[in-house]
Write a protein that holds these residues in place. Structure first.
Motif, short mmCIF file in Angstrom:
data_model
loop_
_atom_site.label_atom_id
_atom_site.label_comp_id
_atom_site.label_asym_id
_atom_site.label_seq_id
_atom_site.Cartn_x
_atom_site.Cartn_y
_atom_site.Cartn_z
N ILE A 126 0.85 -1.19 0.00
CA ILE A 126 0.00 0.00 0.00
C ILE A 126 0.88 1.24 0.00
CG2 ILE A 126 -1.75 1.28 1.30
CD1 ILE A 126 -2.53 -1.48 2.54
N SER A 127 0.65 2.11 -0.98
CA SER A 127 1.49 3.29 -1.13
C SER A 127 0.63 4.52 -1.39
CB SER A 127 2.47 3.09 -2.29
OG SER A 127 3.33 4.20 -2.45
N ASP A 128 1.19 5.69 -1.10
CA ASP A 128 0.49 6.94 -1.41
C ASP A 128 0.87 7.46 -2.79
OD1 ASP A 128 3.07 7.73 -0.84
OD2 ASP A 128 2.53 9.10 0.79
N THR A 129 1.69 6.72 -3.53
CA THR A 129 2.01 7.07 -4.92
C THR A 129 1.93 5.80 -5.77
OG1 THR A 129 4.39 6.69 -4.61
CG2 THR A 129 3.58 8.93 -4.24
N LYS A 130 1.70 5.99 -7.05
CA LYS A 130 1.61 4.85 -7.96
C LYS A 130 2.98 4.22 -8.14
CE LYS A 130 0.05 3.61 -12.62
NZ LYS A 130 -0.56 4.12 -13.88
N GLU A 137 11.60 8.62 -3.54
CA GLU A 137 11.97 8.73 -2.13
C GLU A 137 10.92 9.45 -1.30
OE1 GLU A 137 15.79 10.51 -1.86
OE2 GLU A 137 16.84 8.82 -2.83
N GLU A 138 9.97 10.14 -1.97
CA GLU A 138 8.96 10.87 -1.23
C GLU A 138 7.71 10.03 -0.95
OE1 GLU A 138 8.06 14.49 -3.24
OE2 GLU A 138 10.08 15.33 -2.97
N SER A 139 7.64 8.85 -1.51
CA SER A 139 6.47 8.00 -1.28
C SER A 139 6.59 7.31 0.08
CB SER A 139 6.34 6.95 -2.38
OG SER A 139 7.39 6.00 -2.30
N THR A 140 5.43 6.90 0.60
CA THR A 140 5.38 6.13 1.84
C THR A 140 4.63 4.84 1.54
OG1 THR A 140 5.30 8.17 3.14
CG2 THR A 140 4.65 6.15 4.25
N THR A 141 5.25 3.71 1.90
CA THR A 141 4.73 2.42 1.47
C THR A 141 4.76 1.41 2.61
OG1 THR A 141 5.51 2.86 -0.78
CG2 THR A 141 4.97 0.58 -0.24
N PHE A 142 3.64 0.70 2.77
CA PHE A 142 3.47 -0.30 3.82
C PHE A 142 3.13 -1.64 3.17
CE2 PHE A 142 0.16 -2.32 6.67
CZ PHE A 142 1.04 -2.83 7.61
N TYR A 143 3.83 -2.69 3.60
CA TYR A 143 3.58 -4.04 3.09
C TYR A 143 2.95 -4.90 4.18
CZ TYR A 143 4.90 -8.82 1.52
OH TYR A 143 4.92 -10.15 1.17
N PRO A 164 8.94 -1.15 0.01
CA PRO A 164 8.22 -0.81 1.24
C PRO A 164 9.14 -0.15 2.27
CG PRO A 164 8.66 -3.16 1.15
CD PRO A 164 9.06 -2.60 -0.19
N ASP A 165 8.57 0.79 2.99
CA ASP A 165 9.28 1.42 4.11
C ASP A 165 9.04 0.65 5.40
OD1 ASP A 165 10.05 3.78 2.54
OD2 ASP A 165 7.91 4.24 2.57
N ALA A 166 7.90 -0.03 5.47
CA ALA A 166 7.51 -0.76 6.67
C ALA A 166 6.82 -2.04 6.26
CB ALA A 166 6.58 0.08 7.54
N ALA A 167 6.91 -3.07 7.10
CA ALA A 167 6.28 -4.34 6.79
C ALA A 167 5.72 -4.97 8.05
CB ALA A 167 7.27 -5.29 6.13
N ALA A 168 4.52 -5.54 7.91
CA ALA A 168 3.93 -6.37 8.96
C ALA A 168 4.00 -7.81 8.47
CB ALA A 168 2.48 -5.96 9.22
N PHE A 234 0.65 3.49 14.91
CA PHE A 234 2.00 3.96 14.58
C PHE A 234 1.90 4.89 13.39
CE2 PHE A 234 5.95 3.72 12.17
CZ PHE A 234 6.92 3.88 13.15
N GLU A 235 2.55 6.03 13.45
CA GLU A 235 2.53 6.98 12.34
C GLU A 235 3.76 6.78 11.48
OE1 GLU A 235 2.07 11.75 11.34
OE2 GLU A 235 1.70 11.02 13.37
N LEU A 236 3.54 6.41 10.23
CA LEU A 236 4.61 6.20 9.27
C LEU A 236 4.65 7.42 8.36
CD1 LEU A 236 6.71 4.21 8.07
CD2 LEU A 236 4.88 3.35 6.60
N SER A 237 5.66 8.22 8.49
CA SER A 237 5.69 9.50 7.78
C SER A 237 6.82 9.52 6.78
CB SER A 237 5.84 10.66 8.76
OG SER A 237 7.02 10.51 9.54
N GLU A 238 6.72 10.44 5.83
CA GLU A 238 7.76 10.63 4.84
C GLU A 238 9.06 10.97 5.57
OE1 GLU A 238 8.82 14.09 1.64
OE2 GLU A 238 6.71 13.51 1.85
N GLY A 239 10.13 10.32 5.13
CA GLY A 239 11.41 10.50 5.80
C GLY A 239 11.59 9.55 6.95
N TYR A 240 10.51 8.74 7.20
CA TYR A 240 10.52 7.67 8.17
C TYR A 240 10.64 8.19 9.58
CZ TYR A 240 12.26 6.16 3.67
OH TYR A 240 12.46 6.02 2.32
#
Length: 240
Positions: A126-130, A137-143, A164-168, A234-240
């Motif tokens: 799941i990402s906020d950009t295509k 580098e500005e996108s935020t992505t969760f797997y 992905p920047d973060a994964a569950a 948990f807040e996952l923000s740009e720049g982590y």
């Protein structure tokens, strides 16, 4: 992006103004949330096992995104009014979120005599950009890995191309990866943030979650491991 864990594999993901609910199963001991208090824009289902779709009937008026086979099943059996059937490798735009469906190594049978199976189990990126081949580098992505065993696609496809920047990841063993293999997954995914899930819900998947923390450290991964309490955000923000 805000990530709220409601125990087991149930996650509420906020992407800007879009609310996604993954694998609604509120009949688990790690959440005190009443499904009536959750107001998603979309529901995502990784596969058809009861501990992942058990509460989907509470959201029958919310569009459900799942494999075409599972989408048809929840329409027939749970009264879901609108579904979005998509398959492995596909990306759908759901409000402000881009959701890519990726395989998971698991089973996907029904506890009924329904006439078809539920299709291939999956996880969601799941990402906020295509997603594109150009790194953003500005996108935020969760797997959300879904129920899965360790698979090299995490290292060879998801990490380098979906970034992905973060994964569950499931860590409860017995039905999915345990702490050791889940930790290898985190290392292969090269994420900054790691979350264990699918553990301590019932007897066979009770673990000492500190084992997962230690195993991640043992891989040499730089990921920060976050062992959330049920219903914690948990807040996952740009720049982590």
């Amino acid at each position: 992006m805000e990530l709220t864990w409601h125990g087991h594999s149930t996650w509420h993901v906020s992407v800007e103004d879009t609310e996604l609910l993954i694998d609604p199963f509120f009949d688990n001991p790690l959440t005190s949330t009443d499904p009536a208090d959750v107001d998603p824009d979309y529901v995502l289902l990784t596969h058809g096992h009861a501990d992942h779709i058990g509460s989907v009937g509470e959201f029958a008026d919310v569009p459900v995104a799942a494999s075409p086979e599972l989408a048809g099943y929840v329409e027939d059996e749970y009264g879901v009014e609108e579904t979005i059937g998509f398959n492995l490798g596909g990306t759908v735009e759901l409000g402000d979120a881009f959701v890519t469906k990726h395989r998971a190594d698991h089973t996907n049978g029904f506890d009924t005599d329904y006439e078809s199976g539920a299709g291939m189990p999956s996880g969601f990126v799941i990402s906020d950009t295509k997603p594109t081949q150009v790194s953003d580098e500005e996108s935020t992505t969760f797997y959300h890995a879904g129920d899965t065993g360790l698979m090299t696609e995490m290292r060879d496809v998801i990490a380098p191309y979906l970034e992905p920047d973060a994964a569950a990841v499931p860590a409860g063993d017995h039905f999915t990866m345990g702490p050791m293999q889940a930790a290898i997954a985190i290392d292969w995914l090269d994420v900054d943030h790691a979350f264990p899930m699918h553990y301590d819900t019932f007897g066979p998947i009770e673990i000492d979650v500190d084992d997962f923390v230690d195993e991640v450290k043992g891989t040499g991964s730089d990921a920060d491991v976050h062992v959330l309490d049920g219903d914690e955000t948990f807040e996952l923000s740009e720049g982590y």
